[in-house]
Design a protein around this motif. Structure first.
Motif, PDB file in Angstrom:
ATOM      1  N   MET A 252      46.503  40.528  33.694  1.00 58.03           N
ATOM      2  CA  MET A 252      45.526  41.508  33.279  1.00 58.03           C
ATOM      3  C   MET A 252      46.065  42.880  33.667  1.00 58.03           C
ATOM      4  SD  MET A 252      41.377  41.610  33.814  1.00 58.03           S
ATOM      5  CE  MET A 252      41.408  40.583  35.224  1.00 58.03           C
ATOM      6  N   ASN A 253      45.986  43.828  32.757  1.00 59.10           N
ATOM      7  CA  ASN A 253      46.516  45.168  33.028  1.00 59.10           C
ATOM      8  C   ASN A 253      45.525  45.975  33.870  1.00 59.10           C
ATOM      9  OD1 ASN A 253      44.673  46.664  31.349  1.00 59.10           O
ATOM     10  ND2 ASN A 253      45.825  45.962  29.560  1.00 59.10           N
ATOM     11  N   PRO A 254      45.990  47.091  34.450  1.00 57.13           N
ATOM     12  CA  PRO A 254      45.121  47.883  35.332  1.00 57.13           C
ATOM     13  C   PRO A 254      43.868  48.440  34.653  1.00 57.13           C
ATOM     14  CG  PRO A 254      47.420  48.480  35.669  1.00 57.13           C
ATOM     15  CD  PRO A 254      47.378  47.554  34.493  1.00 57.13           C
ATOM     16  N   VAL A 255      43.968  48.800  33.389  1.00 56.52           N
ATOM     17  CA  VAL A 255      42.795  49.329  32.677  1.00 56.52           C
ATOM     18  C   VAL A 255      41.748  48.231  32.512  1.00 56.52           C
ATOM     19  CG1 VAL A 255      41.987  50.326  30.493  1.00 56.52           C
ATOM     20  CG2 VAL A 255      44.127  51.121  31.513  1.00 56.52           C
ATOM     21  N   ALA A 256      42.183  47.040  32.138  1.00 51.44           N
ATOM     22  CA  ALA A 256      41.249  45.916  31.999  1.00 51.44           C
ATOM     23  C   ALA A 256      40.608  45.579  33.342  1.00 51.44           C
ATOM     24  CB  ALA A 256      41.966  44.699  31.426  1.00 51.44           C
ATOM     25  N   THR A 257      41.385  45.648  34.404  1.00 55.60           N
ATOM     26  CA  THR A 257      40.853  45.384  35.747  1.00 55.60           C
ATOM     27  C   THR A 257      39.806  46.422  36.114  1.00 55.60           C
ATOM     28  OG1 THR A 257      42.945  44.370  36.437  1.00 55.60           O
ATOM     29  CG2 THR A 257      41.472  45.124  38.179  1.00 55.60           C
ATOM     30  N   LEU A 258      40.069  47.678  35.787  1.00 55.69           N
ATOM     31  CA  LEU A 258      39.114  48.752  36.079  1.00 55.69           C
ATOM     32  C   LEU A 258      37.813  48.553  35.311  1.00 55.69           C
ATOM     33  CD1 LEU A 258      38.778  51.444  37.620  1.00 55.69           C
ATOM     34  CD2 LEU A 258      39.598  52.592  35.557  1.00 55.69           C
ATOM     35  N   PHE A 259      37.905  48.223  34.027  1.00 52.71           N
ATOM     36  CA  PHE A 259      36.698  47.972  33.231  1.00 52.71           C
ATOM     37  C   PHE A 259      35.927  46.772  33.778  1.00 52.71           C
ATOM     38  CE2 PHE A 259      38.648  50.491  29.699  1.00 52.71           C
ATOM     39  CZ  PHE A 259      37.609  51.403  29.574  1.00 52.71           C
ATOM     40  N   LEU A 260      36.652  45.720  34.135  1.00 53.36           N
ATOM     41  CA  LEU A 260      36.008  44.535  34.713  1.00 53.36           C
ATOM     42  C   LEU A 260      35.298  44.897  36.014  1.00 53.36           C
ATOM     43  CD1 LEU A 260      35.509  41.447  34.839  1.00 53.36           C
ATOM     44  CD2 LEU A 260      37.674  41.288  36.078  1.00 53.36           C
ATOM     45  N   ALA A 261      35.958  45.682  36.856  1.00 48.08           N
ATOM     46  CA  ALA A 261      35.387  46.061  38.150  1.00 48.08           C
ATOM     47  C   ALA A 261      34.079  46.816  37.981  1.00 48.08           C
ATOM     48  CB  ALA A 261      36.393  46.899  38.939  1.00 48.08           C
ATOM     49  N   PHE A 262      34.044  47.784  37.090  1.00 43.93           N
ATOM     50  CA  PHE A 262      32.819  48.556  36.893  1.00 43.93           C
ATOM     51  C   PHE A 262      31.753  47.744  36.155  1.00 43.93           C
ATOM     52  CE2 PHE A 262      35.433  52.123  38.194  1.00 43.93           C
ATOM     53  CZ  PHE A 262      34.549  52.756  39.063  1.00 43.93           C
ATOM     54  N   ALA A 263      32.166  46.859  35.258  1.00 45.75           N
ATOM     55  CA  ALA A 263      31.192  45.992  34.587  1.00 45.75           C
ATOM     56  C   ALA A 263      30.522  45.061  35.594  1.00 45.75           C
ATOM     57  CB  ALA A 263      31.871  45.176  33.495  1.00 45.75           C
ATOM     58  N   MET A 264      31.300  44.575  36.551  1.00 46.03           N
ATOM     59  CA  MET A 264      30.743  43.668  37.558  1.00 46.03           C
ATOM     60  C   MET A 264      29.806  44.393  38.519  1.00 46.03           C
ATOM     61  SD  MET A 264      31.923  40.889  36.475  1.00 46.03           S
ATOM     62  CE  MET A 264      30.889  40.045  37.604  1.00 46.03           C
ATOM     63  N   SER A 265      29.902  45.705  38.610  1.00 44.04           N
ATOM     64  CA  SER A 265      29.072  46.451  39.572  1.00 44.04           C
ATOM     65  C   SER A 265      27.765  46.961  38.976  1.00 44.04           C
ATOM     66  CB  SER A 265      29.874  47.634  40.129  1.00 44.04           C
ATOM     67  OG  SER A 265      30.086  48.616  39.147  1.00 44.04           O
ATOM     68  N   THR A 266      27.518  46.729  37.698  1.00 44.08           N
ATOM     69  CA  THR A 266      26.323  47.304  37.074  1.00 44.08           C
ATOM     70  C   THR A 266      25.024  46.703  37.603  1.00 44.08           C
ATOM     71  OG1 THR A 266      26.529  45.798  35.193  1.00 44.08           O
ATOM     72  CG2 THR A 266      27.502  47.993  34.953  1.00 44.08           C
ATOM     73  N   ASP A 267      24.979  45.387  37.835  1.00 42.45           N
ATOM     74  CA  ASP A 267      23.771  44.770  38.387  1.00 42.45           C
ATOM     75  C   ASP A 267      23.479  45.328  39.777  1.00 42.45           C
ATOM     76  OD1 ASP A 267      23.687  43.246  36.128  1.00 42.45           O
ATOM     77  OD2 ASP A 267      24.204  41.355  37.098  1.00 42.45           O
TER      78      ASP A 267
ATOM     79  N   THR B 297      42.258  42.188  41.926  1.00 45.71           N
ATOM     80  CA  THR B 297      41.083  42.242  41.063  1.00 45.71           C
ATOM     81  C   THR B 297      39.807  42.236  41.897  1.00 45.71           C
ATOM     82  OG1 THR B 297      42.286  41.112  39.293  1.00 45.71           O
ATOM     83  CG2 THR B 297      39.875  41.098  39.151  1.00 45.71           C
ATOM     84  N   ALA B 298      39.734  41.372  42.896  1.00 48.80           N
ATOM     85  CA  ALA B 298      38.569  41.308  43.779  1.00 48.80           C
ATOM     86  C   ALA B 298      38.401  42.617  44.547  1.00 48.80           C
ATOM     87  CB  ALA B 298      38.677  40.132  44.735  1.00 48.80           C
ATOM     88  N   ALA B 299      39.513  43.191  45.000  1.00 51.38           N
ATOM     89  CA  ALA B 299      39.445  44.476  45.716  1.00 51.38           C
ATOM     90  C   ALA B 299      38.916  45.576  44.800  1.00 51.38           C
ATOM     91  CB  ALA B 299      40.820  44.853  46.262  1.00 51.38           C
ATOM     92  N   ALA B 300      39.371  45.588  43.542  1.00 54.54           N
ATOM     93  CA  ALA B 300      38.887  46.590  42.581  1.00 54.54           C
ATOM     94  C   ALA B 300      37.386  46.417  42.337  1.00 54.54           C
ATOM     95  CB  ALA B 300      39.658  46.476  41.266  1.00 54.54           C
ATOM     96  N   ILE B 301      36.931  45.183  42.212  1.00 56.68           N
ATOM     97  CA  ILE B 301      35.507  44.916  42.014  1.00 56.68           C
ATOM     98  C   ILE B 301      34.713  45.387  43.232  1.00 56.68           C
ATOM     99  CG2 ILE B 301      33.769  43.076  41.809  1.00 56.68           C
ATOM    100  CD1 ILE B 301      35.860  41.537  40.085  1.00 56.68           C
ATOM    101  N   GLY B 302      35.216  45.099  44.422  1.00 56.16           N
ATOM    102  CA  GLY B 302      34.541  45.520  45.651  1.00 56.16           C
ATOM    103  C   GLY B 302      34.467  47.030  45.797  1.00 56.16           C
TER     104      GLY B 302
END
Length: 188
Positions: free
Chosen positions: A1-16, A135-140
């Motif tokens: 997964m590229n860094p941009v996809a990881t960034l989008f995933l991280a912010f998507a996971m933080s919306t709730d 990826t987990a660190a980016a989500i956190g």
């Protein structure tokens, strides 16, 4: 997964967690930035750990995680939200009766409830060539940032809506739980 996809995933996971944080901030008596950061760190750590747990479970049996994750998230968020709605109708009326901070365990439970979907994402990532730790660190980190902002935003919203802030926060948590359940049951 590229860094941009990881960034989008991280912010998507933080919306709730962001939506829940607005509700948490609205129920506090003028939360200070330190309380907002504390809440952000608690949510962020939990949100970073759950995809790791999901990834390890996913390596063993991904289909079992996806079969029950939405029910756990729905139940936890519904119960927490219902508690907030019930408390909003209690006798306490004055702004001074609002707590200055939430308990660690209440924040941890709310953080866990909003991060169940991250566990399922982690399980799914077990089948993709991805560095789960970064990826987990980016989500956190994204969750820490979004929750900190959410609590501070909740402070403003809480001041505007007054004694109904806890009611609004509870309704938001119940709504998030229902949305998670509806999404997994494919009602939308």
């Amino acid at each position: 997964m590229n860094p941009v996809a990881t960034l989008f995933l991280a912010f998507a996971m933080s919306t709730d967690a962001f939506a829940a944080a607005i509700g948490k901030g609205a129920t506090l008596h003028r939360p200070h930035w330190r309380e907002a950061l504390r809440t952000g760190i608690i949510f962020g750590v939990i949100e970073a750990l759950t995809p790791l747990v999901g990834w390890f479970i996913g390596r063993a049996a991904a289909q079992h995680v996806s079969a029950w994750d939405h029910w756990i998230a729905f139940t936890l968020l519904f119960v927490l939200g219902a508690r907030m709605v019930f408390n909003s109708f209690s006798v306490k009326e004055a702004e001074e009766t609002k707590p200055a901070a939430h308990s660690f365990w209440l924040l941890a439970l709310t953080g866990f409830a909003t991060s169940i979907d991250a566990m399922a994402v982690g399980a799914g990532l077990a089948f993709v060539n991805v560095n789960i730790y970064s990826t987990a660190a980016a989500i956190g980190l994204a969750t820490t940032l979004m929750v900190t902002i959410g609590v501070l935003l909740g402070r403003v919203i809480g001041h505007v809506v007054g004694r109904r802030a806890e009611l609004a926060g509870g309704v938001v948590l119940i709504g998030i739980g229902c949305a998670i359940l509806a999404e997994h049951l494919q009602l939308f």
